[in-house]
Each structure stands twice: as structure tokens, then as C-alpha cells.
Design an enzyme around this catalytic site. Structure first.
Site, PDB file in Angstrom:
ATOM      1  N   CYS A   2       3.683  34.098  19.037  1.00  0.00           N
ATOM      2  CA  CYS A   2       3.293  33.301  20.198  1.00  0.00           C
ATOM      3  C   CYS A   2       2.297  34.116  21.010  1.00  0.00           C
ATOM      4  O   CYS A   2       2.025  35.280  20.707  1.00  0.00           O
ATOM      5  CB  CYS A   2       4.501  33.011  21.076  1.00  0.00           C
ATOM      6  SG  CYS A   2       5.862  32.236  20.215  1.00  0.00           S
ATOM      7  N   ARG A  27      -2.531  32.048  17.955  1.00  0.00           N
ATOM      8  CA  ARG A  27      -1.224  32.674  17.709  1.00  0.00           C
ATOM      9  C   ARG A  27      -0.095  31.648  17.682  1.00  0.00           C
ATOM     10  O   ARG A  27       1.032  31.960  17.285  1.00  0.00           O
ATOM     11  CB  ARG A  27      -0.928  33.719  18.796  1.00  0.00           C
ATOM     12  CG  ARG A  27      -1.936  34.836  18.921  1.00  0.00           C
ATOM     13  CD  ARG A  27      -1.599  35.763  20.081  1.00  0.00           C
ATOM     14  NE  ARG A  27      -0.312  36.397  19.889  1.00  0.00           N
ATOM     15  CZ  ARG A  27      -0.133  37.501  19.146  1.00  0.00           C
ATOM     16  NH1 ARG A  27      -1.165  38.056  18.534  1.00  0.00           N
ATOM     17  NH2 ARG A  27       1.059  38.034  18.979  1.00  0.00           N
ATOM     18  N   TRP A  75       4.616  29.442  19.006  1.00  0.00           N
ATOM     19  CA  TRP A  75       4.729  29.211  17.559  1.00  0.00           C
ATOM     20  C   TRP A  75       6.229  29.237  17.316  1.00  0.00           C
ATOM     21  O   TRP A  75       6.840  30.305  17.306  1.00  0.00           O
ATOM     22  CB  TRP A  75       4.021  30.317  16.793  1.00  0.00           C
ATOM     23  CG  TRP A  75       4.162  30.159  15.301  1.00  0.00           C
ATOM     24  CD1 TRP A  75       5.094  30.737  14.490  1.00  0.00           C
ATOM     25  CD2 TRP A  75       3.381  29.326  14.444  1.00  0.00           C
ATOM     26  NE1 TRP A  75       4.921  30.335  13.198  1.00  0.00           N
ATOM     27  CE2 TRP A  75       3.882  29.464  13.129  1.00  0.00           C
ATOM     28  CE3 TRP A  75       2.296  28.487  14.647  1.00  0.00           C
ATOM     29  CZ2 TRP A  75       3.333  28.793  12.035  1.00  0.00           C
ATOM     30  CZ3 TRP A  75       1.756  27.817  13.557  1.00  0.00           C
ATOM     31  CH2 TRP A  75       2.283  27.970  12.273  1.00  0.00           C
ATOM     32  N   ASN A  99       7.243  36.703  23.324  1.00  0.00           N
ATOM     33  CA  ASN A  99       6.712  36.642  21.955  1.00  0.00           C
ATOM     34  C   ASN A  99       7.563  37.585  21.122  1.00  0.00           C
ATOM     35  O   ASN A  99       7.698  38.756  21.451  1.00  0.00           O
ATOM     36  CB  ASN A  99       5.247  37.079  21.915  1.00  0.00           C
ATOM     37  CG  ASN A  99       4.755  37.208  20.470  1.00  0.00           C
ATOM     38  OD1 ASN A  99       5.162  36.432  19.612  1.00  0.00           O
ATOM     39  ND2 ASN A  99       3.932  38.209  20.196  1.00  0.00           N
ATOM     40  N   GLY A 100       8.158  37.059  20.046  1.00  0.00           N
ATOM     41  CA  GLY A 100       8.973  37.902  19.168  1.00  0.00           C
ATOM     42  C   GLY A 100      10.205  37.135  18.704  1.00  0.00           C
ATOM     43  O   GLY A 100      10.307  35.931  18.883  1.00  0.00           O
ATOM     44  N   GLU A 479      -1.942  32.889  -9.218  1.00  0.00           N
ATOM     45  CA  GLU A 479      -2.297  32.968  -7.791  1.00  0.00           C
ATOM     46  C   GLU A 479      -3.628  33.688  -7.624  1.00  0.00           C
ATOM     47  O   GLU A 479      -4.485  33.265  -6.846  1.00  0.00           O
ATOM     48  CB  GLU A 479      -1.187  33.664  -7.009  1.00  0.00           C
ATOM     49  CG  GLU A 479      -1.473  33.853  -5.535  1.00  0.00           C
ATOM     50  CD  GLU A 479      -1.829  32.568  -4.782  1.00  0.00           C
ATOM     51  OE1 GLU A 479      -1.608  31.463  -5.319  1.00  0.00           O
ATOM     52  OE2 GLU A 479      -2.376  32.671  -3.676  1.00  0.00           O
ATOM     53  N   LYS A 483      -6.953  31.958  -5.826  1.00  0.00           N
ATOM     54  CA  LYS A 483      -7.587  32.600  -4.672  1.00  0.00           C
ATOM     55  C   LYS A 483      -9.074  32.768  -4.915  1.00  0.00           C
ATOM     56  O   LYS A 483      -9.906  32.477  -4.065  1.00  0.00           O
ATOM     57  CB  LYS A 483      -6.963  33.974  -4.399  1.00  0.00           C
ATOM     58  CG  LYS A 483      -5.661  33.981  -3.697  1.00  0.00           C
ATOM     59  CD  LYS A 483      -5.710  33.705  -2.221  1.00  0.00           C
ATOM     60  CE  LYS A 483      -5.408  32.312  -1.771  1.00  0.00           C
ATOM     61  NZ  LYS A 483      -4.315  31.573  -2.268  1.00  0.00           N
ATOM     62  N   GLU A 486     -11.005  29.242  -5.042  1.00  0.00           N
ATOM     63  CA  GLU A 486     -11.106  28.384  -3.854  1.00  0.00           C
ATOM     64  C   GLU A 486     -12.021  28.963  -2.780  1.00  0.00           C
ATOM     65  O   GLU A 486     -12.522  28.232  -1.943  1.00  0.00           O
ATOM     66  CB  GLU A 486      -9.734  28.076  -3.274  1.00  0.00           C
ATOM     67  CG  GLU A 486      -8.974  29.222  -2.687  1.00  0.00           C
ATOM     68  CD  GLU A 486      -7.654  28.749  -2.081  1.00  0.00           C
ATOM     69  OE1 GLU A 486      -7.586  27.651  -1.534  1.00  0.00           O
ATOM     70  OE2 GLU A 486      -6.673  29.495  -2.169  1.00  0.00           O
ATOM     71  N   HIS A 502      -4.636  32.216 -29.333  1.00  0.00           N
ATOM     72  CA  HIS A 502      -4.462  30.876 -29.908  1.00  0.00           C
ATOM     73  C   HIS A 502      -5.560  29.919 -29.468  1.00  0.00           C
ATOM     74  O   HIS A 502      -5.344  28.720 -29.366  1.00  0.00           O
ATOM     75  CB  HIS A 502      -3.077  30.337 -29.529  1.00  0.00           C
ATOM     76  CG  HIS A 502      -1.975  31.186 -30.050  1.00  0.00           C
ATOM     77  ND1 HIS A 502      -1.586  31.202 -31.367  1.00  0.00           N
ATOM     78  CD2 HIS A 502      -1.195  32.111 -29.429  1.00  0.00           C
ATOM     79  CE1 HIS A 502      -0.611  32.079 -31.548  1.00  0.00           C
ATOM     80  NE2 HIS A 502      -0.350  32.643 -30.391  1.00  0.00           N
ATOM     81  N   LYS A 601      -6.794  22.908   5.342  1.00  0.00           N
ATOM     82  CA  LYS A 601      -5.635  23.802   5.404  1.00  0.00           C
ATOM     83  C   LYS A 601      -4.348  23.080   5.014  1.00  0.00           C
ATOM     84  O   LYS A 601      -3.478  23.644   4.385  1.00  0.00           O
ATOM     85  CB  LYS A 601      -5.485  24.383   6.812  1.00  0.00           C
ATOM     86  CG  LYS A 601      -4.358  25.410   6.940  1.00  0.00           C
ATOM     87  CD  LYS A 601      -4.521  26.558   5.963  1.00  0.00           C
ATOM     88  CE  LYS A 601      -3.344  27.505   5.978  1.00  0.00           C
ATOM     89  NZ  LYS A 601      -3.390  28.487   4.868  1.00  0.00           N
TER      90      LYS A 601
HETATM   91  C1  AGP Z   1      -3.721  27.932  -1.012  1.00  0.00           C
HETATM   92  O1  AGP Z   1      -4.635  29.015  -0.873  1.00  0.00           O
HETATM   93  C2  AGP Z   1      -4.390  26.585  -0.837  1.00  0.00           C
HETATM   94  N1  AGP Z   1      -4.974  26.508   0.443  1.00  0.00           N
HETATM   95  C3  AGP Z   1      -3.499  25.426  -1.222  1.00  0.00           C
HETATM   96  O2  AGP Z   1      -3.245  25.530  -2.599  1.00  0.00           O
HETATM   97  C4  AGP Z   1      -2.128  25.333  -0.505  1.00  0.00           C
HETATM   98  O3  AGP Z   1      -1.287  26.361  -0.976  1.00  0.00           O
HETATM   99  C5  AGP Z   1      -1.496  23.982  -0.891  1.00  0.00           C
HETATM  100  O4  AGP Z   1      -2.332  22.952  -0.395  1.00  0.00           O
HETATM  101  C6  AGP Z   1      -0.093  23.808  -0.326  1.00  0.00           C
HETATM  102  O5  AGP Z   1      -0.128  23.803   1.072  1.00  0.00           O
HETATM  103  P1  AGP Z   1       1.263  23.925   1.862  1.00  0.00           P
HETATM  104  O6  AGP Z   1       1.832  25.244   1.492  1.00  0.00           O
HETATM  105  O7  AGP Z   1       0.903  23.811   3.304  1.00  0.00           O
HETATM  106  O8  AGP Z   1       2.144  22.798   1.402  1.00  0.00           O
END
Ligand code: AGP
Length: 606
Positions: A2, A27, A75, A99-100, A479, A483, A486, A502, A601
Site C-alpha cells: 500500500c 502501490r 492494496w 503498509n505491511g 515460461e 516471456k 511476449e 522426433h 494485463k
Molecule cells: C504473462 O506474462 C502474461 N501477461 C499472461 O500470460 C498472463 O499470465 C495470463 O493472461 C493470465 O493472467 P492472470 O494471471 O491475471 O489470470
């Protein structure tokens, strides 16, 4: 996390608090509030929603006119976003912002209730306000000392006592707090951006020090009540840079926040050295009773689920199925009331994951959500929820949220394996202690940022990459690949190292980068064999493995050396260089790292 602020001076305090809080909304932004001395009386205004909602409320219900006050942007960690859970919290004589996380607040709350105190919110913070009131006998410093000697956890507190008008007290432990020093005005704030409009000069407050703001001045006292001189720092950041804590991008800031995020997430879930998920209603007996477990999520959250699968199956011998939510929803899953469906989501609002949760409930399965945003849709609708405490994740590319998601999966796996008697109490304690020490391991790996940046410089012109691994390393390679894709817009694919021959190995041409993850020691030699296959065909190999492992030149062009922990915990140190390589590749390509093209996001549409 927060944001807290405080102000004493000659300006319109309410205006200053709102402006300062607006620089801390990164935050947390699910609710906000202020407490201001108006004619020597504390007046509080607070509301669910963004800071703009608070300003509208003040304009609608009456501005608070004064020169001394505290403010908060939240938050949520304990208690959903709501008017009553928003800060400031107060007792008859004390108002505070915090905050904490207070880890022992339940015990303190019970003590206070037994002493006649009543509570209106579900927050840990209200407990601190009432404890300060309990100890207050006319001496604010003494009441603060007694209170902080009892509370456990992390805190940055802004405090006002109704019997001491136009005065603010502040104290901190683990949570950040600075003391802004202006011309006949002084501030407290969680971070530098909050004060930059007014001053660049500030003190850093240490644990156990108490600061008193009054008459535009700040006095700092040590735990013996002795006034101490503090070093004056001067911020050289611009406003935008400051919101990123001095980092160039939110993503880099969030990668570096991972040690704290993991510590804040797992500490409250470890009791006497053992995993303890009882807060979410998950008892050992309940956990042990499930016939099988399904993990349903999207993107990075699904990749966290893959790590969870390997760990749960390896330790607890309970079958785990991992699905992307958009597939799970339409494959008519075979579920029953004996199954547990774990949905994972940073935002708690991803449409496919939310619908997968609803489907699971309709079928009659038990549901558990692992979510970072308090009070989000998925959190509210699941039967049980374990909140991660990563704080707001601003960058579209998820890093610290992934890290804390797998940390929670480790706790689930350890508790389930122990409940199933698949591991002894001693083994459970050992693994839990190893997990508890993992934040320091992350900090060690973060020091390899420069090497990752150098490696990234070799990737920026690549057309295609492969990420390969076996077992947990294969889950990790997924993963790493996502990363990179994207945020750098370079195509990559993760592949089971043993499966390359294969077909896919036909893609390998001279100079093609291949990132090989080899942390699972029983699979190390086999992965090396696979890497030699691609190296022999001209690949440029980036080899991620234990520092002590010797890697010959016919295997790797670059070695990323990791500190060694239990194989089962190696995904945590191993993912950090994959995050950093993706980050620096994107930066070197001049991309908008925090807001990559085509992405959002939180994907709240199908
Ligand atoms: C992750 O880097 C991406 N931005 C995306 O795959 C994300 O993980 C996915 O959309 C799921 O989002 P969420 O965790 O908010 O459900």
C-alpha cells in the site's frame, strides 16, 4: 503493498495528501482515505475505489480543512476492498494508516476483544489502532513503543493521537518509509514519488526509530527516546522514474521485488516450521481427501501450475492435471466432488479462468483460487482462496506473480505430501525451511543481471529460439519462452529436450539460439546429450544449470550458473535469468517493455 503519506505544514493538507497519494497508486489502488486535523479534531474520509473516488467524496461531503494529516491508498491483503476496510483505521483516540502485514493480528485482536474493544473491519491494521489505544496513557511515544514490541510482521505506520493535535508520529519495520523535509513543511511517505512535487530532500527511517512531525518540522528519536541527527538524502529521479523506484521499467522493478514478494507470501503460511494453509480453510485432512487435483489457468499462471503438478506428483503421489482454461471449459472435464480444482490468476479477472472456475463448481468439484488481487471475481467465487502477496504487478509480463504462485504450490505440495504420509515430518520441515530461505537465493541470482543483458545482446537479431528442458526444467522452459515472445516479439518455442529428435530438431540451423535448462540432476546427463545434438548442428547454446556443474565447450556457448538448492526448488532460481534475458532483449530491441503490443494485463474477454 500500500502507499502511506503524511503532511504537516502551511498548505491545504487534504490537497497535498491527495496529490501525494496519486503518486503512490502504483502501490495499490483498491481503496483510499485520509485523516486530517480540522480545528484540532481528527476528521476521516475514506472509500472503496480509486483515489478519484475519494476526491469526489470529499467534494460531495465536504473538504477537510487543516494543515496536518495522513493518507493511504490500499492494496488489500486482509479484508476485501470496501469502505470499512479502507484506511485510515481508528479507535476513540488514535487514527492510523499502515503498509505491511501484521502476522499475529488474530491473537492481538482476541486479546483486545476480551478487553472490551469492538472491531468493524476485517483488516490486520485496525488491530494496531486499537492496541495503540489500549497502551495510550497520555504518552504517544510510550504507546508506540509498547505496541511495536508486540506486533510481528512488516509495517510502516502513520499515527495521529486526538489529544495531540497537528502532530504525526511514524515508525517502520521492513515496509519502506521516508521522511520528506521541505521549507516549513515535513512529510512521511512510502516512497519518494509522493514528495517530489514539494521537496527532493528526505531522511531514511530505520527500524525502531520514531519520527514526530509538528510545526513543519521532523524530529527523529531512537528507541531510547533520544533525538538523533539523520543523513539528508536528495532524490535525483524524475517523477515517472520514481514511481518505478528508480528502475527503468516496472518489469525490472517487479523482477527485483521477487525476494520480498516470496517472503511476504510464504511467511504467514509457515507455523512452527511447517506449512499452514488453514487460513484459507484448507486443512491437512481436507487436502488429503482429494482423489485428484486439476490446475486451470492461462499463460504464465498455467506455467506456474505445471511446476505445481511436477512438485505435487513427485512428493505427494496425487495425480495432477494441468489445463489452459480456454481448453478446460470446452472439453467436458470429468470431475467429481472428490476432486480439487485449483485456479491460478494474478488479476483474478481472467475471463477463461473465471468461467473454468464456474464450470468446476457447477460440476460439484471443490475449488481453490491462488490469486494476487484481493476481492477479485475469481477470489470471491472460489470455495477457498490463497492470496499471494506480491503487491500490484503493473508490467504486462508477469514475473513476481509467477514466482509467488509457485511458492504457494510448494506449500500445498509439502502439506499434501505430509498429510498423505508420503514424506515424514522431518522431510516436510526440511523442505519448508529450504523454501523459507529461497528469497535470499533469488537475491543472489539477481546479481547476474549484467550477464543476462550480455546474453540478450546476442539474441536481438535471432529469428527463432528454442527453450528446452526435461521434467521441471521443461515446465520452466515454457515460461522462459513465453516471456521472450511476449515482450521481445522474437518467436520461440519450448520443447521437451528428449522429444527434439522426433522432428523439431530439423529446425536447428547454424547460429540458432537454444536455451537449455538443466537443473534436475538426475536428468542432467540426458539433457546434456540432447544439447550436444543441437550444438552439433550449429546451435548457439545458453546453458542454465548449477554453478558447480562443469559445462564443456561442445555443450554450451554461455553458462548461467545458479546457486544450488533442492532440485525440487530449482525452478525458483532458474526462472530469474529467463526473466532477465527476456527483459533485456526487449529493452535492447527498443520495445515498450511494460506495455507490449497486442497485449493487456488482464484478459477479461474470451
Ligand atoms: C504473462 O506474462 C502474461 N501477461 C499472461 O500470460 C498472463 O499470465 C495470463 O493472461 C493470465 O493472467 P492472470 O494471471 O491475471 O489470470
Amino acid at each position: 503493498m500500500c502507499g502511506i503519506v503524511g503532511y504537516v505544514g502551511n498548505k491545504d493538507c487534504t490537497r497535498v495528501l491527495l496529490d501525494s497519494l496519486s503518486k503512490l497508486e502504483y502501490r495499490g489502488y483498491d481503496s483510499a482515505g485520509i485523516a486530517v486535523f480540522e480545528n484540532s479534531k481528527i476528521k476521516i474520509s475514506k472509500t472503496k475505489g480509486r483515489l478519484a473516488s475519494l476526491e469526489q467524496k470529499l467534494k460531495r461531503e465536504g473538504w477537510i480543512n487543516g494543515c496536518c494529516g495522513i493518507g493511504h491508498t490500499r492494496w488489500a491483503t486482509h479484508g476485501e476492498p470496501s469502505d470499512v476496510n479502507s484506511h485510515p483505521h481508528a479507535s476513540a483516540r488514535v487514527s492510523i494508516v499502515h503498509n505491511g502485514i501484521i502476522e499475529n493480528y488474530q491473537k492481538i485482536k482476541s486479546f483486545l476483544e476480551n478487553n472490551g474493544y469492538e472491531f468493524e473491519s476485517q483488516t490486520d491494521t485496525e488491530t494496531v489502532a486499537k492496541l495503540l489505544d489500549f497502551y495510550f496513557d497520555g504518552d504517544p511515544i510510550k504507546a508506540i513503543r509498547q505496541t511495536i514490541s508486540e506486533i510481528e510482521g512488516s509495517y510502516a505506520l502513520g499515527i495521529m493521537f486526538s489529544e495531540f493535535p497537528d502532530t504525526i508520529y511514524a515508525v517502520r519495520k521492513d515496509s519502506p518509509l521516508i521522511v520528506g523535509i521541505g521549507e516549513n513543511e515535513a512529510f512521511i511517505a512510502s516512497d519518494v514519488p509522493a514528495i517530489l512535487k514539494y521537496t527532493r530532500n528526505y531522511y531514511l527511517l530505520e527500524h525502531d526509530e520514531i519520527v514526530v512531525l509538528k510545526d513543519g518540522k521532523a524530529g527523529v528519536f531512537d528507541k531510547h527516546g533520544v533525538h538523533i541527527e539523520k543523513e539528508l538524502h536528495t532524490a535525483d529521479w524524475d517523477m515517472e522514474a520514481a514511481e518505478k523506484g528508480g528502475y527503468a521499467h516496472f518489469m525490472l522493478k517487479e523482477i527485483n521485488e521477487q525476494p520480498t514478494a516470496v517472503k511476504t507470501t510464504i511467511s504467514p503460511r509457515i507455523t512452527d516450521g511447517m506449512p499452514d494453509l488453514s487460513e484459507c480453510g484448507m486443512t491437512k485432512e481436507r487436502l488429503a481427501g482429494y482423489r485428484s487435483i486439476y490446475v486451470v489457468a492461462c499463460g504464465t499462471a498455467m506455467h506456474a501450475g505445471l511446476v505445481g503438478k511436477y512438485v505435487i506428483e513427485q512428493l505427494a503421489r496425487v495425480p495432477v492435471t494441468v489445463d489452459v482454461a480456454s481448453e478446460f471449459r470446452y472439453r467436458n472435464p470429468i470431475l467429481s466432488a472428490e476432486d480439487l480444482v485449483i485456479v491460478v490468476s494474478q488479476s483474478g479477472e481472467t475471463a477463461d479462468t473465471l468461467e473454468a472456475l464456474r464450470l468446476s463448481k457447477r460440476i460439484g468439484a471443490q475449488t481453490l483460487a491462488i490469486v494476487n488481487v484481493k476481492g477479485s471475481s475469481i477470489a470471491r467465487e472460489a470455495d477457498m482462496v490463497i492470496y499471494t502477496h506480491a503487491g500490484p504487478e503493473i508490467s504486462v509480463a508477469s514475473t513476481k506473480a509467477y514466482m509467488v504462485q509457485i511458492a504457494v504450490f510448494y506449500l500445498i505440495a509439502f502439506e499434501l505430501a505430509y498429510a498423505k504420509e508420503a514424506i515424514t515430518e522431518e522431510e516436510c520441515r526440511r523442505l519448508t525451511a529450504a523454501l523459507n530461505g529461497i528469497p535470499e537465493i533469488i537475491s543472489v541470482v539477481l546479481q547476474q543481471a549484467e550477464q543476462c543483458k550480455y546474453i540478450a545482446s546476442k539474441l536481438i537479431n535471432a529469428g527463432n529460439l528454442l527453450y528446452i528442458g526435461r521434467g521441471l526444467d521443461y515446465a520452466l522452459s515454457m515460461e522462459g519462452s513465453l516471456k521472450l515472445k511476449e515482450i521481445s516479439y522474437i518467436h520461440s518455442e519450448s520443447y521437451a529436450a528428449g522429444e527434439l529428435k522426433h522432428g523439431t530438431i530439423s529446425l536447428v540451423t547454424n547460429g540458432m539460439p537454444v536455451v537449455a535448462v538443466a537443473t534436475q540432476r538426475e536428468l542432467f546427463d540426458k539433457t546434456v546429450s540432447n544439447v550436444k545434438e543441437v550444438k552439433a548442428r550449429g546451435a548457439t547454446v545458453i546453458f542454465v544449470t548449477h554453478a558447480y556443474k562443469t559445462v564443456e565447450s561442445d555443450v554450451a556457448d554461455f553458462k548461467i550458473a545458479l546457486p544450488t538448492v533442492d532440485d525440487i526448488l530449482m525452478p525458483i532460481p532458474a526462472v530469474v535469468p529467463l526473466q532477465l534475458i527476456a527483459y533485456y532483449t526487449s529493452v535492447l530491441k527498443g520495445n515498450d517493455v511494460d506495455k507490449p503490443r497486442n497485449l493487456a494485463k488482464s484478459v477479461t474477454v474470451e
